[in-house]
Write an enzyme that holds these catalytic residues in place. Structure first.
Site, PDB file in Angstrom:
ATOM      1  N   HIS A 128      -2.592  -2.582  -9.932  1.00  0.00           N
ATOM      2  CA  HIS A 128      -3.343  -2.489  -8.996  1.00  0.00           C
ATOM      3  C   HIS A 128      -4.817  -2.713  -9.157  1.00  0.00           C
ATOM      4  O   HIS A 128      -5.395  -3.024 -10.354  1.00  0.00           O
ATOM      5  CB  HIS A 128      -3.888  -0.722  -9.763  1.00  0.00           C
ATOM      6  CG  HIS A 128      -4.182   0.238  -8.591  1.00  0.00           C
ATOM      7  ND1 HIS A 128      -5.488   0.672  -8.206  1.00  0.00           N
ATOM      8  CD2 HIS A 128      -3.630   1.219  -7.657  1.00  0.00           C
ATOM      9  CE1 HIS A 128      -5.408   1.041  -7.263  1.00  0.00           C
ATOM     10  NE2 HIS A 128      -4.691   1.653  -6.530  1.00  0.00           N
ATOM     11  N   HIS A 143       1.060  -1.069   0.221  1.00  0.00           N
ATOM     12  CA  HIS A 143      -0.001  -0.251   0.183  1.00  0.00           C
ATOM     13  C   HIS A 143       0.823   1.375  -0.304  1.00  0.00           C
ATOM     14  O   HIS A 143       1.620   1.588  -1.247  1.00  0.00           O
ATOM     15  CB  HIS A 143      -1.059  -0.131   1.357  1.00  0.00           C
ATOM     16  CG  HIS A 143      -2.276   1.227   1.571  1.00  0.00           C
ATOM     17  ND1 HIS A 143      -2.180   1.551  -0.054  1.00  0.00           N
ATOM     18  CD2 HIS A 143      -2.766   1.318   2.065  1.00  0.00           C
ATOM     19  CE1 HIS A 143      -3.544   2.539   0.935  1.00  0.00           C
ATOM     20  NE2 HIS A 143      -3.857   2.469   1.996  1.00  0.00           N
ATOM     21  N   ASP A 203       2.389   5.591  -7.665  1.00  0.00           N
ATOM     22  CA  ASP A 203       3.985   5.030  -6.254  1.00  0.00           C
ATOM     23  C   ASP A 203       5.409   4.845  -6.908  1.00  0.00           C
ATOM     24  O   ASP A 203       6.428   5.089  -7.402  1.00  0.00           O
ATOM     25  CB  ASP A 203       3.866   3.745  -5.392  1.00  0.00           C
ATOM     26  CG  ASP A 203       2.785   4.128  -4.766  1.00  0.00           C
ATOM     27  OD1 ASP A 203       2.809   4.564  -4.358  1.00  0.00           O
ATOM     28  OD2 ASP A 203       2.270   2.921  -4.141  1.00  0.00           O
TER      29      ASP A 203
HETATM   30  C1  LIG Z   1      -0.832  -3.148  -6.256  1.00  0.00           C
HETATM   31  C2  LIG Z   1      -0.910  -5.032  -6.567  1.00  0.00           C
HETATM   32  C3  LIG Z   1      -0.841  -5.360  -4.794  1.00  0.00           C
HETATM   33  C4  LIG Z   1      -2.672  -4.935  -7.052  1.00  0.00           C
HETATM   34  O1  LIG Z   1      -2.604  -6.687  -7.215  1.00  0.00           O
HETATM   35  P1  LIG Z   1      -3.725  -7.582  -7.339  1.00  0.00           P
HETATM   36  O2  LIG Z   1      -5.196  -6.394  -7.745  1.00  0.00           O
HETATM   37  O3  LIG Z   1      -4.385  -8.533  -6.089  1.00  0.00           O
HETATM   38  O4  LIG Z   1      -3.357  -8.320  -9.065  1.00  0.00           O
HETATM   39  P2  LIG Z   1      -2.905  -9.866  -9.139  1.00  0.00           P
HETATM   40  O5  LIG Z   1      -2.068  -9.841  -7.597  1.00  0.00           O
HETATM   41  O6  LIG Z   1      -4.217 -10.563  -9.297  1.00  0.00           O
HETATM   42  O7  LIG Z   1      -1.841  -9.766 -10.277  1.00  0.00           O
HETATM   43  C5  LIG Z   1      -3.137  -9.879 -11.770  1.00  0.00           C
HETATM   44  C6  LIG Z   1      -1.515 -10.889 -12.666  1.00  0.00           C
HETATM   45  O8  LIG Z   1      -0.352  -9.752 -13.017  1.00  0.00           O
HETATM   46  C7  LIG Z   1       0.590  -9.972 -12.148  1.00  0.00           C
HETATM   47  N1  LIG Z   1       2.077  -8.619 -11.572  1.00  0.00           N
HETATM   48  C8  LIG Z   1       0.275  -8.146 -10.445  1.00  0.00           C
HETATM   49  N2  LIG Z   1       1.302  -6.603 -10.164  1.00  0.00           N
HETATM   50  C9  LIG Z   1       2.297  -7.102 -10.831  1.00  0.00           C
HETATM   51  C10 LIG Z   1       4.149  -6.173 -10.791  1.00  0.00           C
HETATM   52  N3  LIG Z   1       3.398  -5.459  -9.540  1.00  0.00           N
HETATM   53  N4  LIG Z   1       4.754  -6.795 -11.393  1.00  0.00           N
HETATM   54  C11 LIG Z   1       4.399  -8.201 -12.164  1.00  0.00           C
HETATM   55  N5  LIG Z   1       3.630  -9.322 -12.425  1.00  0.00           N
HETATM   56  C12 LIG Z   1       2.523  -9.248 -11.026  1.00  0.00           C
HETATM   57  C13 LIG Z   1      -0.003 -10.806 -11.081  1.00  0.00           C
HETATM   58  O9  LIG Z   1       1.714 -12.027 -10.832  1.00  0.00           O
HETATM   59  C14 LIG Z   1      -1.168 -11.788 -11.684  1.00  0.00           C
HETATM   60  O10 LIG Z   1      -0.790 -12.897 -12.177  1.00  0.00           O
HETATM   61  P3  LIG Z   1      -0.661 -14.217 -12.580  1.00  0.00           P
HETATM   62  O11 LIG Z   1      -2.077 -13.755 -14.012  1.00  0.00           O
HETATM   63  O12 LIG Z   1       0.218 -14.348 -13.996  1.00  0.00           O
HETATM   64  O13 LIG Z   1      -0.269 -14.767 -11.992  1.00  0.00           O
HETATM   65  C15 LIG Z   1      -0.138  -5.483  -7.418  1.00  0.00           C
HETATM   66  O14 LIG Z   1       0.084  -5.198  -8.795  1.00  0.00           O
HETATM   67  C16 LIG Z   1       0.985  -5.515  -6.368  1.00  0.00           C
HETATM   68  O15 LIG Z   1       1.330  -6.220  -6.422  1.00  0.00           O
HETATM   69  N6  LIG Z   1       2.205  -4.620  -7.785  1.00  0.00           N
HETATM   70  C17 LIG Z   1       3.296  -3.618  -7.026  1.00  0.00           C
HETATM   71  C18 LIG Z   1       3.287  -3.636  -5.663  1.00  0.00           C
HETATM   72  C19 LIG Z   1       2.845  -1.772  -6.217  1.00  0.00           C
HETATM   73  O16 LIG Z   1       2.686  -1.078  -6.534  1.00  0.00           O
HETATM   74  N7  LIG Z   1       1.701  -0.973  -4.927  1.00  0.00           N
HETATM   75  C20 LIG Z   1       1.035   0.191  -4.850  1.00  0.00           C
HETATM   76  C21 LIG Z   1       0.090  -0.085  -5.231  1.00  0.00           C
HETATM   77  S1  LIG Z   1      -0.996   2.058  -5.141  1.00  0.00           S
END
Ligand SMILES: CC(C)(COP(=O)(O)OP(=O)(O)OC[C@H]1O[C@@H](n2cnc3c(N)ncnc32)[C@H](O)[C@@H]1OP(=O)(O)O)[C@@H](O)C(=O)NCCC(=O)NCCS
Length: 443
Positions: free
Chosen positions: A308, A269, A364
């Site tokens: 996201h 987050h 971010d």
């Molecule tokens: C923000 C976040 C937690 C959202 O997660 P989510 O909605 O649960 O999305 P998911 O984890 O289901 O991701 C869907 C797919 O994209 C991939 N993915 C998501 N974010 C990714 C990232 N930052 N880098 C690489 N792969 C990513 C996942 O591995 C998943 O792949 P799969 O379908 O092959 O398993 C996630 O994108 C993330 O961890 N981002 C990095 C942290 C970040 O920048 N957070 C700030 C948010 S404002």
């Protein structure tokens, strides 16, 4: 004529149920409880870990369309607010629902500034933190501690109390945040200067040294104010949900804001921008970007600042911050990490892995490089976020308190543990390590 209802046939019983569809696409999960196999059956419930398809409230604060990259506070586009407004005006809008006229703005500004001071005892418990305490941990602790200074804040049903505590929290957050920073630097605390703007005063409390009056750099002051605007609210994210959930127990708003701040501390987050900088430093140079992307695609690394839960297109805040970064660099000199960010983004936006998963830069991705150029250490990044988000948390909290449909937040669970069993004497119990499932389930 088409009806706004959903018909469900329970194949276990052959019975048909008709459920109203409200608000153009919402069904009430509680209606599923009527779907039973017998009168003493509990009824159906929905299972939705992490609330991916469950609305927990009706809200008028923030609108997001994640597919097209739209963000609006109380109906106003984020782009217009970032260009034309200032943070205090936006905080008023978020909390009260309308932009203020000049009379109300002046009163609001005066009211917030009246509350920038904190009790002198706050210094004493700030002193208790270790010299290297993370400022976000200090912020969580000191916001929570403020509830003991204002026992009247517990009267959350009272409108005037809610208004007063809202002004206090928005007023005091920069002071607590700046003092946490000064503590980590071993520097004396700086008292608020109410002749400065909200962002200017915060910069003064952070960076003032021996000068009589601190004069903020106007470009950096405006940049910080815009960053505050962009972070003021983001509907039902993890910390807003923490604010509502903890607040639903009717605890005072200081305790609930402390809980929301704790939620924001996590790397998924508010901690993500720090993780972005660490990632960029780890990549090291533009020539290493293709290798890093390979690792991301192999699932070995996460591309921090990408992806996201809601935005499946370019985060509108990231677009504004990318531009803002260059205005800041004009004053401070370029942060060399920006070249790595741009190359990561360029490759990612053309790569199938990111395109098919709809992974775009989020807020971010560019905040870290901007904050770093402005002189903020990484540990302060989530603290800046918390200052700005306080207005959003309080707006969400007030909405929750006033909403007659809300109750104490209490999700259901699907119990998958042991069925009834009876206590046995210690010498008769089986060796726990023999039971592999028990070991793998434990923490
Ligand atoms: C923000 C976040 C937690 C959202 O997660 P989510 O909605 O649960 O999305 P998911 O984890 O289901 O991701 C869907 C797919 O994209 C991939 N993915 C998501 N974010 C990714 C990232 N930052 N880098 C690489 N792969 C990513 C996942 O591995 C998943 O792949 P799969 O379908 O092959 O398993 C996630 O994108 C993330 O961890 N981002 C990095 C942290 C970040 O920048 N957070 C700030 C948010 S404002």
């Amino acid at each position: 004529m088409a009806k706004d209802t959903l018909s469900i046939i329970d194949n276990r019983t052959g019975k048909e149920y008709e459920i109203p569809i409200e608000e153009g696409g919402v069904i009430r999960a509680a209606r599923l409880r009527n779907i039973k196999t017998s009168p003493d059956d509990f009824g159906l419930m929905s299972y939705d870990p992490a609330f991916v398809n469950t609305a927990s409230c009706r809200s008028k604060v923030t609108f997001i369309d994640g597919d097209t990259g739209i963000l609006r506070y109380r109906g106003y586009p984020i782009e217009e607010l970032a260009e034309k407004s200032n943070y205090l005006e936006v905080a008023y809008l978020v909390v009260k629902g309308e932009l203020p006229d000049s009379k109300h703005y002046a009163a609001w500004e005066q009211n917030i500034k009246t509350h920038t001071m904190v009790h002198e005892n706050v210094k004493t418990f700030m002193e208790g933190f270790r010299y290297d305490a993370h400022p976000m941990g200090m912020l969580v602790g000191t916001i929570g501690a403020l509830s003991t200074f204002y026992p009247g804040a517990a009267q959350i049903e009272d409108l005037e109390t809610r208004r007063l505590e809202t002004r206090r929290l928005i007023g005091k957050l920069p002071t607590l945040a700046a003092w946490a920073y000064r503590h980590s630097r071993g520097l004396p605390y700086v008292y608020p200067d109410n002749d400065l703007s909200y962002a200017g005063n915060f910069l003064s409390m952070l960076f003032k040294m021996t000068e009589q009056t601190y004069q903020p750099n106007l470009v950096l002051e405006r940049a910080l104010d815009i960053l505050f605007i962009l972070h003021a609210d983001h509907e039902q994210n993890c910390s807003a949900n923490a604010m509502r959930s903890v607040g639903s127990s009717h605890v005072d708003p200081y305790s609930a804001v402390a809980a929301a701040t704790a939620a924001l501390y996590g790397p998924l987050h508010g901690g993500a921008n720090e993780a972005v900088i660490r990632m960029l430093m780890d990549v090291g140079s533009v020539k290493n970007v293709p290798d890093f992307i390979k690792k991301v695609k192999a699932g070995e690394r996460l591309m921090m600042g990408f992806g996201h839960r809601i935005y499946k297109s370019y985060d509108p805040r990231a677009k504004i911050i990318k531009r803002l970064a260059y205005e800041v660099f004009e004053e401070t000199g370029k942060n060399p990490l920006i070249d790595i960010s741009l190359e990561l983004e360029r490759i990612a936006l053309e790569d199938d892995y990111f395109v098919t998963r709809k992974l775009y830069p989020n807020v971010d991705f560019y905040t870290g490089v901007t904050y770093q150029a402005m002189g903020f250490p990484m540990t302060m990044f989530p603290v800046l976020f918390a200052i700005a988000r306080t207005s959003g948390w309080l707006a969400q909290w007030a909405e929750m308190v006033r909403d007659p449909e809300q109750k104490i937040a209490r999700p259901r669970q699907v119990y998958v543990g042991e069925q009834l069993r009876h206590w046995t004497a210690i010498e008769k119990r089986p060796e726990p390590l023999m039971r592999e499932d028990a070991v793998s389930d434990s923490i």
